[in-house]
Write an enzyme that holds these catalytic residues in place. Structure first.
Site, mmCIF file in Angstrom:
data_model
loop_
_atom_site.group_PDB
_atom_site.id
_atom_site.type_symbol
_atom_site.label_atom_id
_atom_site.label_comp_id
_atom_site.label_asym_id
_atom_site.label_seq_id
_atom_site.Cartn_x
_atom_site.Cartn_y
_atom_site.Cartn_z
ATOM 1 N N LYS A 52 1.043 -1.352 -0.120
ATOM 2 C CA LYS A 52 0.051 0.294 0.079
ATOM 3 C C LYS A 52 1.187 1.409 -0.390
ATOM 4 O O LYS A 52 0.485 1.907 -0.925
ATOM 5 C CB LYS A 52 -0.661 -0.318 1.178
ATOM 6 C CG LYS A 52 -2.092 -1.236 0.975
ATOM 7 C CD LYS A 52 -2.447 -1.591 2.424
ATOM 8 C CE LYS A 52 -3.831 -2.630 2.157
ATOM 9 N NZ LYS A 52 -4.341 -3.078 3.395
ATOM 10 N N GLN A 96 -4.451 -1.912 9.276
ATOM 11 C CA GLN A 96 -4.852 -3.036 9.125
ATOM 12 C C GLN A 96 -5.417 -3.981 10.130
ATOM 13 O O GLN A 96 -4.966 -4.314 10.914
ATOM 14 C CB GLN A 96 -3.336 -3.912 8.021
ATOM 15 C CG GLN A 96 -2.936 -4.615 7.626
ATOM 16 C CD GLN A 96 -3.361 -4.334 6.491
ATOM 17 O OE1 GLN A 96 -4.065 -3.523 5.723
ATOM 18 N NE2 GLN A 96 -3.877 -5.177 6.229
ATOM 19 N N ASP A 119 -11.581 2.300 4.040
ATOM 20 C CA ASP A 119 -11.704 1.021 3.532
ATOM 21 C C ASP A 119 -12.629 0.691 3.513
ATOM 22 O O ASP A 119 -13.094 -0.088 3.053
ATOM 23 C CB ASP A 119 -10.805 0.251 4.467
ATOM 24 C CG ASP A 119 -9.448 -0.123 4.656
ATOM 25 O OD1 ASP A 119 -9.482 -0.550 3.012
ATOM 26 O OD2 ASP A 119 -8.811 -0.371 5.746
HETATM 27 N N1 GUN Z 1 -7.052 -6.770 6.358
HETATM 28 C C1 GUN Z 1 -7.119 -8.227 4.464
HETATM 29 N N2 GUN Z 1 -7.624 -7.564 3.945
HETATM 30 C C2 GUN Z 1 -7.576 -5.816 4.386
HETATM 31 C C3 GUN Z 1 -8.175 -4.854 3.975
HETATM 32 O O1 GUN Z 1 -8.372 -4.174 2.904
HETATM 33 N N3 GUN Z 1 -8.226 -3.380 4.703
HETATM 34 C C4 GUN Z 1 -7.903 -3.503 6.127
HETATM 35 N N4 GUN Z 1 -7.746 -2.421 6.828
HETATM 36 N N5 GUN Z 1 -7.186 -4.878 6.391
HETATM 37 C C5 GUN Z 1 -7.055 -5.763 5.536
#
Ligand code: GUN
Length: 292
Positions: A52, A96, A119
């Site tokens: 990211k 996350q 998200d």
């Molecule tokens: N863990 C697995 N996929 C994601 C996601 O798309 N966003 C976040 N914040 N955590 C995750």
């Protein structure tokens, strides 16, 4: 059979985003700024967050990574969320997942300002998306819809079977695929307790597998000519790889692919699109597209 190239599509979209950012800067605007909170040292989460941060660089965004040990308390994490909510320089941020067991994940998600929830996990965004209002949409389902559009997959009136009912993928995917302005498809959601799961899949024009079980979708479950989208990313042991593992999707790719009109590979299919949609959500947050 068409191999749906998520990596190339994501690269193209990130170039479009970068152009848009340069346009914003040229007009005297602010560089979009995404922050990520990473708790602990889970291998998968480390990789996702690093990807990211790299995607932010590719798009011309500013990024901030806030790292905490597993020992962080829920109160400390909530205080961090509150600081990011109040920080005018941060356009959007993510926490996350998964979080350590002593922290209530839902409480943390609901503490995020919906206007910065890139998200799309906050109930306000989930609810707005569900009734077709402008909202941040969870990146994986948004990326899948974008892939289907860019590859001219006919979704209107198609029978779409979604395997999995998670809040992050299965449920929002079903909403988007059924909506008139989304997939406009007839949607069936199957999960671990669906007795007719194989029969449902055999009737599907589009299968979206997000069940988290490696190679679960086998050739006998797929109608010839179907479109198959694989969301699975399970690490399985592989002695032929230097690192000792490889990513395995939810689809038995080698045996299913010859049957399909199009299919996404793992890796290089849905994964790169997910991160790319997070970038698009961050751009939308910076532009206040969905909220004042
Ligand atoms: N863990 C697995 N996929 C994601 C996601 O798309 N966003 C976040 N914040 N955590 C995750």
């Amino acid at each position: 059979m068409t191999l749906i190239n998520g990596k190339a599509t994501a690269t193209a979209i990130k170039a479009e985003i970068k152009q848009e950012v340069e346009h914003i800067i040229a007009q005297g605007g602010k560089r979009p700024h995404l922050a990520a909170i990473l708790v602990g040292h889970d291998g998968g989460s480390e990789t996702y967050v690093a990807n990211k941060v790299r995607a932010c660089e590719e798009c011309g965004f500013q990024s901030t990574l806030l790292r905490y040990e597993d020992s962080i308390t829920e109160a400390e994490l909530l205080a961090c969320v509150a600081r990011l909510n109040a920080d005018a320089d941060i356009d959007g941020f993510i926490v996350q997942l998964p979080l350590p067991r002593h922290i209530d994940e839902q409480k943390v998600i609901e503490a995020i300002d919906p206007r910065k929830d890139v998200d799309g996990f906050h109930p306000i965004n989930v609810g707005r998306m569900a009734i077709g209002l402008p909202a941040f949409v969870s990146a994986t389902p948004k990326g899948i819809l974008e892939l289907l559009r860019r590859y001219d997959v006919k979704t209107s009136g198609a029978k779409c079977v979604i395997l999995g009912r998670s809040n992050i993928v299965g449920k929002p995917m079903a909403q988007l695929m059924m909506q008139k302005d989304g997939g406009d498809a007839t949607v069936t959601v199957c999960h671990s307790h669906s007795p007719q799961l194989k029969d449902e899949c055999r009737q599907a024009d589009i299968i979206i597998a997000a069940i988290g079980r490696p190679a679960f979708v086998t050739a006998d479950m797929v109608k010839p000519g179907a479109v198959v989208i694989d969301v699975g990313t399970t690490r399985v042991a592989d002695a032929t790889r230097q690192r000792g593992w490889r990513l395995q999707g939810d689809v038995d790719f080698d045996n299913v692919a010859p049957l399909c009109s199009s299919i996404t590979p793992v890796p290089g299919g849905v994964g790169p699109m997910t991160i790319c949609m997070l970038m698009l959500n961050t751009l939308a947050a910076a532009r206040h597209d969905y909220y004042e």
